[in-house]
Design an enzyme around this catalytic site. Structure first.
Site, mmCIF file in Angstrom:
data_model
loop_
_atom_site.group_PDB
_atom_site.id
_atom_site.type_symbol
_atom_site.label_atom_id
_atom_site.label_comp_id
_atom_site.label_asym_id
_atom_site.label_seq_id
_atom_site.Cartn_x
_atom_site.Cartn_y
_atom_site.Cartn_z
ATOM 1 C CB CYS A 138 11.732 16.962 50.726
ATOM 2 S SG CYS A 138 12.769 17.237 49.263
ATOM 3 C CD GLN A 151 3.495 21.199 43.793
ATOM 4 O OE1 GLN A 151 4.304 22.119 43.719
ATOM 5 N NE2 GLN A 151 2.591 20.964 42.848
ATOM 6 N NE ARG A 176 7.215 13.906 60.299
ATOM 7 C CZ ARG A 176 6.446 12.825 60.270
ATOM 8 N NH1 ARG A 176 5.783 12.458 61.344
ATOM 9 N NH2 ARG A 176 6.383 12.074 59.177
ATOM 10 C CG HIS A 224 -4.736 23.405 49.268
ATOM 11 N ND1 HIS A 224 -5.659 24.108 48.519
ATOM 12 C CD2 HIS A 224 -5.448 22.458 49.931
ATOM 13 C CE1 HIS A 224 -6.866 23.600 48.709
ATOM 14 N NE2 HIS A 224 -6.763 22.603 49.581
ATOM 15 N N GLY A 284 3.830 18.517 40.962
ATOM 16 C CA GLY A 284 5.191 18.983 41.206
ATOM 17 C C GLY A 284 6.169 18.651 40.090
ATOM 18 C CD GLU A 306 -5.176 22.016 38.655
ATOM 19 O OE1 GLU A 306 -4.662 20.945 39.023
ATOM 20 O OE2 GLU A 306 -5.532 22.902 39.442
#
Length: 490
Positions: free
Chosen positions: A46, A49, A69, A133, A159, A394
């Site tokens: 989290c 993105q 985790r 990716h 993001g 980009e």
């Protein structure tokens, strides 16, 4: 874990995968994200993105939760705060992954092997694993269970922009793909399309590609024009201005905000528009400077593309991972110690046009870098549309990050993979441009051209024709036209 996946394929399949790139018609997204309505989507990770894709998907009516985790939850780390403070269900891998229909792996590249090894045994039969990716699949050769579908949905934006564009009713251009080794039920494309629609990507333009084409083009763009060229240019141009007596605070600001200002023109009309912002004498000068830069840097660009295609770049970077990022951390420290990075920018105003007039060399470097990156990718078998998104499209997005906190901010925002490649390019490129920079004076960086404003008509016509007819301008005009039309609908 297997060997480099690309290198295991015969040449026929390598070329087929590299050549996958289709600009999808808006009608193909008529069902929006309905294919995933009622399904459980679990996002692992989290960060920027992960959070922003999840917000968009939830606002599109999909069921989204976050698996983190156990330590991140117990210690209430930033990822836990991002998810919980936005009202999402948060749980451990063991709690959420077994019931997920789609698991979206949105963790950093370097963590993919450990993350996938942790979540894959927990995934139910027939579920789907999504990547943003494909480095783990293509370069590390991760082997995914054959009953699992593997897709990619890759926004061509940081993001934060994924979220901001969605909030205003639009989206960001996005690449989707299905891993040829993992589509047991033939539903991979439907899932990838639904994920893209859920983030708003269908309103901006979606490319159907392959993991291989995405990885090989993404790595190339990051290392050369998107990060490496901007870093090299920033350091060299600042040092040259100070050497020539330009006030350091002014030089700092001209670079820090100059990249963002001149590349803003790319968004609206490509290199043509950026170059048209210059006076006629400055345009001609920038054109010839860019041609000289391309001649000098072409072998370096080709070496980077060759090393990416062969897997040599990934091999050396992963060896650095195993060596506790020794090279990465040394290069990061060296960048933070540069004079450009440590000189405060002046508070004095610099007008938009002054960035162009006093930054002719910046414009030339952007033109040279974009065109070289595009040409080198296309020559390697990457399709024009992919090459455009990974070069010209980009560049303004990365330039925006430099305007915030200089090269530090750029290197914090990009992935570890991109940062490593950026430093690798920069350390090779700066010595390469030593003789070129020795001839540079303040007429092209710092002060601008003075005196007679006249130009030869025939030369100007020839320069304009060359600028407008470069292949990146032709494909860019088509893709930007699609985005402009979508904005008008909104």
């Amino acid at each position: 874990m297997g060997q480099n996946y690309f290198n295991t394929l015969p040449l026929r399949l390598q070329l087929e995968e590299l050549g996958k790139c289709r600009f999808m018609d808006r009608s193909e997204f008529a069902d929006g994200c309905n294919y995933l309505k009622g399904k459980k989507i679990v996002i692992v990770g989290c960060g920027a993105q992960g959070l922003n894709q999840g917000l968009n998907l939830r606002d599109s009516g999909l069921d989204v939760s976050y698996a983190l985790r156990a330590e991140a939850i117990a210690e209430k780390r930033q990822s836990w705060k991002n998810a919980s403070e936005n009202g999402f269900t948060v749980g451990t891998y063991e709690e959420l992954v077994p019931t997920a229909d789609v698991v979206m792996n949105l963790t950093p590249d370097k963590q993919h092997t450990s993350v996938v090894n942790a979540v894959m045994p927990l995934m139910k039969e027939g579920a789907c694993l999504d990547y943003a990716h494909g480095f783990n699949l293509v370069e590390e050769g991760m082997q995914i269970r054959k009953d699992l579908t593997v897709v990619m949905m890759c926004p061509k934006c940081p993001g934060t922009e994924v979220r901001e564009e969605y909030k205003r009713g639009f989206g960001v251009p996005t690449l989707i793909a299905v891993h040829r080794e993992n589509d047991p039920k033939g539903e991979g494309l439907d899932i990838a399309k639904a994920l893209a629609a859920g983030t708003g990507a269908d309103r901006a333009g979606v490319l159907e590609s392959s993991p291989i084409a995405e990885v090989k083009s993404d790595l190339m763009g990051e290392q050369t024009i998107l990060c490496g060229m901007l870093q090299t240019g920033a350091i060299l141009c600042f040092d040259k201005m100070v050497e020539k007596g330009i006030e350091p605070g002014y030089a700092s600001k001209l670079i820090q905000h100059g990249w963002e200002t001149v590349t803003e023109g790319l968004k609206h009309g490509g290199i043509t528009n950026m170059m048209d912002r210059l006076s006629n004498p400055a345009k001609i000068r920038a054109f010839h400077l860019a041609e000289e830069l391309k001649d000098i840097m072409r072998p370096l660009y080709e070496k980077h593309q060759d090393d990416i295609m062969s897997g040599e770049f990934s091999r050396t970077m992963m060896a650095d991972w195993a060596n506790d990022d020794a090279n990465l951390l040394n290069w990061r420290a060296a960048t933070q110690d540069t004079a450009f990075e440590n000189t405060p920018s002046t508070d004095a105003d610099i007008s938009e046009q002054e960035y162009y007039d006093h930054g002719i060399l910046l414009v030339a470097m952007v033109k040279a870098g974009v065109e070289l990156a595009y040409d080198t990718m296309v020559a390697a078998g990457i399709k024009a549309e992919s090459a455009y998104y990974e070069s010209l499209h980009e560049t303004p997005l990365i330039a925006n990050t430099i305007a915030r906190k200089k090269l530090y901010e750029m290197n914090v925002v990009i992935s570890d993979t991109a940062e490593y490649g950026c430093y690798l390019f920069d350390h090779a490129c700066r010595p390469l441009l030593r003789d070129f920079m020795a001839k540079v004076d303040t007429d092209i960086i710092g002060k601008g051209i003075s005196g007679d404003n006249g130009v030869d008509n025939q030369e100007l016509i020839a320069v304009n024709r060359a600028i407008r007819n470069h292949p990146v301008e032709i494909v860019g005009d088509k893709l930007r036209g699609y985005m402009t039309a979508m904005k008008r609908i909104v």
